[in-house]
Motif scaffolding. Structure first.
Motif, PDB file in Angstrom:
ATOM      1  N   ASP A 180       0.837  -1.195  -0.213  1.00 31.37           N
ATOM      2  CA  ASP A 180      -0.025   0.064  -0.074  1.00 31.37           C
ATOM      3  C   ASP A 180       0.821   1.291   0.056  1.00 31.37           C
ATOM      4  O   ASP A 180       0.250   2.272   0.050  1.00 31.37           O
ATOM      5  CB  ASP A 180      -0.871  -0.121   1.352  1.00 31.37           C
ATOM      6  CG  ASP A 180      -0.384   0.071   2.561  1.00 31.37           C
ATOM      7  OD1 ASP A 180       1.035   0.157   2.638  1.00 31.37           O
ATOM      8  OD2 ASP A 180      -0.959  -0.116   3.510  1.00 31.37           O
ATOM      9  N   ASP A 181       2.257   1.052   0.071  1.00 30.61           N
ATOM     10  CA  ASP A 181       3.321   2.257  -0.143  1.00 30.61           C
ATOM     11  C   ASP A 181       3.894   2.517  -1.592  1.00 30.61           C
ATOM     12  O   ASP A 181       4.940   1.665  -1.765  1.00 30.61           O
ATOM     13  CB  ASP A 181       4.070   2.135   1.174  1.00 30.61           C
ATOM     14  CG  ASP A 181       5.030   3.361   1.059  1.00 30.61           C
ATOM     15  OD1 ASP A 181       4.848   4.289   0.340  1.00 30.61           O
ATOM     16  OD2 ASP A 181       5.789   3.460   2.010  1.00 30.61           O
ATOM     17  N   VAL A 182       3.036   2.705  -2.670  1.00 28.49           N
ATOM     18  CA  VAL A 182       3.691   2.699  -3.940  1.00 28.49           C
ATOM     19  C   VAL A 182       3.767   4.129  -4.525  1.00 28.49           C
ATOM     20  O   VAL A 182       2.633   4.868  -4.458  1.00 28.49           O
ATOM     21  CB  VAL A 182       2.883   1.849  -4.837  1.00 28.49           C
ATOM     22  CG1 VAL A 182       3.199   1.801  -6.335  1.00 28.49           C
ATOM     23  CG2 VAL A 182       2.870   0.465  -4.576  1.00 28.49           C
ATOM     24  N   THR A 183       4.800   4.476  -4.686  1.00 26.63           N
ATOM     25  CA  THR A 183       5.140   5.829  -5.489  1.00 26.63           C
ATOM     26  C   THR A 183       5.387   5.669  -6.934  1.00 26.63           C
ATOM     27  O   THR A 183       6.347   4.930  -7.508  1.00 26.63           O
ATOM     28  CB  THR A 183       6.162   6.649  -4.833  1.00 26.63           C
ATOM     29  OG1 THR A 183       5.590   6.816  -3.511  1.00 26.63           O
ATOM     30  CG2 THR A 183       6.363   8.273  -5.103  1.00 26.63           C
ATOM     31  N   LEU A 184       4.828   6.599  -8.013  1.00 25.65           N
ATOM     32  CA  LEU A 184       5.164   6.484  -9.288  1.00 25.65           C
ATOM     33  C   LEU A 184       6.123   7.724  -9.669  1.00 25.65           C
ATOM     34  O   LEU A 184       5.454   8.814  -9.401  1.00 25.65           O
ATOM     35  CB  LEU A 184       3.737   6.538 -10.208  1.00 25.65           C
ATOM     36  CG  LEU A 184       4.102   6.424 -11.433  1.00 25.65           C
ATOM     37  CD1 LEU A 184       4.809   5.290 -12.232  1.00 25.65           C
ATOM     38  CD2 LEU A 184       2.638   6.441 -12.310  1.00 25.65           C
ATOM     39  N   PHE A 185       7.303   7.356 -10.096  1.00 24.70           N
ATOM     40  CA  PHE A 185       8.109   8.441 -10.565  1.00 24.70           C
ATOM     41  C   PHE A 185       7.764   8.893 -11.908  1.00 24.70           C
ATOM     42  O   PHE A 185       8.157   7.990 -12.871  1.00 24.70           O
ATOM     43  CB  PHE A 185       9.601   8.311 -10.046  1.00 24.70           C
ATOM     44  CG  PHE A 185       9.832   8.084  -8.836  1.00 24.70           C
ATOM     45  CD1 PHE A 185      10.728   8.996  -7.923  1.00 24.70           C
ATOM     46  CD2 PHE A 185       9.395   6.938  -8.118  1.00 24.70           C
ATOM     47  CE1 PHE A 185      10.559   8.918  -6.840  1.00 24.70           C
ATOM     48  CE2 PHE A 185       9.677   6.735  -6.591  1.00 24.70           C
ATOM     49  CZ  PHE A 185      10.322   7.833  -5.817  1.00 24.70           C
ATOM     50  N   ARG A 186       7.747  10.021 -12.469  1.00 27.75           N
ATOM     51  CA  ARG A 186       7.146  10.645 -13.766  1.00 27.75           C
ATOM     52  C   ARG A 186       8.609  10.200 -14.668  1.00 27.75           C
ATOM     53  O   ARG A 186       8.459   9.758 -15.566  1.00 27.75           O
ATOM     54  CB  ARG A 186       7.043  11.833 -13.745  1.00 27.75           C
ATOM     55  CG  ARG A 186       5.604  12.100 -13.286  1.00 27.75           C
ATOM     56  CD  ARG A 186       4.480  11.916 -14.474  1.00 27.75           C
ATOM     57  NE  ARG A 186       5.030  12.488 -15.785  1.00 27.75           N
ATOM     58  CZ  ARG A 186       4.791  13.789 -16.075  1.00 27.75           C
ATOM     59  NH1 ARG A 186       4.475  14.663 -15.356  1.00 27.75           N
ATOM     60  NH2 ARG A 186       5.298  13.869 -17.578  1.00 27.75           N
ATOM     61  N   ALA A 206       1.210   7.906  -4.850  1.00 28.17           N
ATOM     62  CA  ALA A 206       1.700   9.083  -5.003  1.00 28.17           C
ATOM     63  C   ALA A 206       2.753   9.111  -6.440  1.00 28.17           C
ATOM     64  O   ALA A 206       2.854   8.131  -6.882  1.00 28.17           O
ATOM     65  CB  ALA A 206       2.893   9.410  -4.055  1.00 28.17           C
ATOM     66  N   VAL A 207       2.523  10.418  -6.889  1.00 24.86           N
ATOM     67  CA  VAL A 207       3.096  10.707  -8.254  1.00 24.86           C
ATOM     68  C   VAL A 207       4.312  11.877  -7.805  1.00 24.86           C
ATOM     69  O   VAL A 207       3.899  12.730  -7.319  1.00 24.86           O
ATOM     70  CB  VAL A 207       2.284  11.204  -9.464  1.00 24.86           C
ATOM     71  CG1 VAL A 207       3.019  11.646 -10.438  1.00 24.86           C
ATOM     72  CG2 VAL A 207       1.158   9.988  -9.798  1.00 24.86           C
ATOM     73  N   VAL A 208       5.563  11.484  -8.361  1.00 20.59           N
ATOM     74  CA  VAL A 208       6.583  12.515  -7.964  1.00 20.59           C
ATOM     75  C   VAL A 208       7.237  12.964  -9.249  1.00 20.59           C
ATOM     76  O   VAL A 208       7.521  11.998 -10.371  1.00 20.59           O
ATOM     77  CB  VAL A 208       7.617  11.731  -7.316  1.00 20.59           C
ATOM     78  CG1 VAL A 208       8.974  12.669  -7.332  1.00 20.59           C
ATOM     79  CG2 VAL A 208       7.338  11.200  -5.890  1.00 20.59           C
ATOM     80  N   ASP A 209       7.064  14.183  -9.662  1.00 20.72           N
ATOM     81  CA  ASP A 209       7.923  14.506 -10.765  1.00 20.72           C
ATOM     82  C   ASP A 209       9.327  14.735 -10.657  1.00 20.72           C
ATOM     83  O   ASP A 209       9.875  14.743  -9.740  1.00 20.72           O
ATOM     84  CB  ASP A 209       7.108  16.060 -11.213  1.00 20.72           C
ATOM     85  CG  ASP A 209       5.703  16.242 -11.412  1.00 20.72           C
ATOM     86  OD1 ASP A 209       5.051  15.056 -12.117  1.00 20.72           O
ATOM     87  OD2 ASP A 209       4.987  17.186 -11.146  1.00 20.72           O
ATOM     88  N   GLY A 210       9.828  15.010 -12.048  1.00 13.87           N
ATOM     89  CA  GLY A 210      11.280  15.148 -11.936  1.00 13.87           C
ATOM     90  C   GLY A 210      11.999  13.741 -12.579  1.00 13.87           C
ATOM     91  O   GLY A 210      11.413  12.836 -12.241  1.00 13.87           O
ATOM     92  N   GLU A 211      12.980  13.919 -13.088  1.00 13.04           N
ATOM     93  CA  GLU A 211      13.883  12.851 -13.513  1.00 13.04           C
ATOM     94  C   GLU A 211      14.676  12.179 -12.294  1.00 13.04           C
ATOM     95  O   GLU A 211      15.305  12.688 -11.688  1.00 13.04           O
ATOM     96  CB  GLU A 211      14.834  13.306 -14.485  1.00 13.04           C
ATOM     97  CG  GLU A 211      15.528  12.083 -15.347  1.00 13.04           C
ATOM     98  CD  GLU A 211      16.224  12.402 -16.688  1.00 13.04           C
ATOM     99  OE1 GLU A 211      17.334  11.729 -16.726  1.00 13.04           O
ATOM    100  OE2 GLU A 211      16.064  13.649 -17.017  1.00 13.04           O
ATOM    101  N   VAL A 212      14.633  10.888 -12.418  1.00 15.36           N
ATOM    102  CA  VAL A 212      15.686  10.186 -11.420  1.00 15.36           C
ATOM    103  C   VAL A 212      17.060  10.076 -12.071  1.00 15.36           C
ATOM    104  O   VAL A 212      17.222   9.611 -13.091  1.00 15.36           O
ATOM    105  CB  VAL A 212      14.809   8.646 -10.900  1.00 15.36           C
ATOM    106  CG1 VAL A 212      15.638   7.905 -10.179  1.00 15.36           C
ATOM    107  CG2 VAL A 212      13.626   8.608 -10.453  1.00 15.36           C
ATOM    108  N   THR A 213      17.960  10.375 -11.105  1.00 11.39           N
ATOM    109  CA  THR A 213      19.488  10.467 -11.572  1.00 11.39           C
ATOM    110  C   THR A 213      20.321   9.336 -10.871  1.00 11.39           C
ATOM    111  O   THR A 213      21.235   9.350 -11.214  1.00 11.39           O
ATOM    112  CB  THR A 213      20.076  11.785 -11.162  1.00 11.39           C
ATOM    113  OG1 THR A 213      19.900  12.144 -10.066  1.00 11.39           O
ATOM    114  CG2 THR A 213      19.170  12.824 -12.175  1.00 11.39           C
TER     115      THR A 213
END
Length: 337
Positions: A180-186, A206-213
């Motif tokens: 139940d703790d899933v975050t989607l990275f754009r 949850a949705v997180v904007d920005g590129e993962v580096t």
């Protein structure tokens, strides 16, 4: 070490076999076992770089749940060898059809060659991961893609889904089944539609904007995903969508061309087309496992190898019968037609 468990060298190969199996994973060994039990001369040539090598255990394999991949392979090799099948370590660089009905010439990396009446190619696929530093090093541990393969082992942990294509929302909704703790990275994926945002919100994703580096690693464990601006979002698991590329060089040397597979208008990989028995467009050549089915899991690959083996043996029986009839007619002086 007993002879049953011994893996022969390339120099031990005979010159001619009923069937040469290229690839020694579940599909290859599954096919080799059935063919060896059918009293066929079988050679398995295994490059020794299985796709599931980074994984600690195999799952959804009835009767072998939780078995380490290398252990399952060793068991399969012993079973094949127990029925007379031969296994060698090495890579195959090409195969070519011989004139008439003499079969195929199979060439290995060291230049050795054998002749096979029929071929079964089970070389699998390569997982091409998104170009984020650190992903490849954690692949099969905390960097995952298939919830049916790994979901139970990371259940209830903080999971991040890395969006690189149009399937990321589907991935996030699927992995929500296990945590139940899933975050989607754009990340680099496309913008989501209103309906997709509504689905994510309804499931508490949850949705997180920005590129993962990059990844944050503490004491050899994944602790978070680092964004371009420096922010770190705590996560213990990251889900990615690899591009699945068929290891098709051997099949291409016979004239077969990989087919692109699309999902939601996005190419997710390539495979070699085959019918339900594994027969390809080249007579006498079968393929099984991930090389012809990108989504096949381990137990399905083993079954695909078995199906191909049954078809190959039936084809060899027909060929044996034809040759026997021709020999009988020649011996008796009977001329038909």
């Amino acid at each position: 070490m007993s002879s049953v468990n011994r893996v022969n060298s390339v120099n031990d190969m005979k010159q001619r076999y009923d069937v040469v199996v290229v690839g020694g994973g579940a599909a290859g060994l599954g096919g080799a076992l059935a063919l060896s039990r059918a009293r066929r001369s079988v050679l398995v040539i295994d490059a020794g770089d299985p796709r599931n090598a980074p994984a600690s255990h195999v799952h959804n394999y009835l009767g072998r749940e939780g078995t380490p991949p290398a252990e399952l392979t060793a068991i399969g090799r012993a079973e094949v060898a127990g029925y007379g099948g031969e296994i060698v370590r090495g890579g195959v660089v090409s195969a070519e059809r011989l004139p008439g009905d003499e079969g195929f010439r199979v060439v290995t990396e060291d230049g050795s060659a054998v002749v096979a009446r029929r071929l079964l190619v089970t070389t699998g696929i390569v997982d091409d991961l998104p170009p984020v530093p650190g992903l490849a090093e954690r692949w099969g541990r905390e960097v995952l893609h298939c919830p049916y393969c790994h979901g139970s082992e990371v259940a209830d942990r903080p999971i991040g889904v890395l969006s690189t294509g149009p399937l990321s929302v589907h991935q996030a909704l699927m992995w929500r089944q296990w945590s139940d703790d899933v975050t989607l990275f754009r990340h680099t994926g496309p913008e989501f539609g209103d309906e997709e945002y509504e689905q994510l919100a309804a499931r508490g994703i949850a949705v997180v904007d920005g590129e993962v580096t990059g990844l944050e690693i503490t004491d050899d464990r994944l602790t978070g995903l680092r964004l371009a601006g420096g922010r770190v979002v705590a996560r213990e698991v990251v889900v990615v969508q690899p591009r699945f590329t068929a290891r098709s060089a051997v099949l291409e040397s016979l004239g077969l061309v990989p087919v692109a597979q699309e999902a939601a208008g996005h190419v997710i990989g390539s495979y070699i087309a085959a019918d339900p028995s594994g027969a390809t467009e080249v007579p006498g050549v079968w393929a099984a496992g991930n090389v012809t089915n990108l989504m096949e899991q381990l137990i399905g690959a083993a079954n695909a190898g078995l199906r191909a083996a049954v078809a190959i043996n039936a084809d060899l029986i027909a060929d044996d019968t034809r040759r026997a009839v021709e020999a009988r007619r020649a011996g008796s002086g009977v001329v038909i037609g």
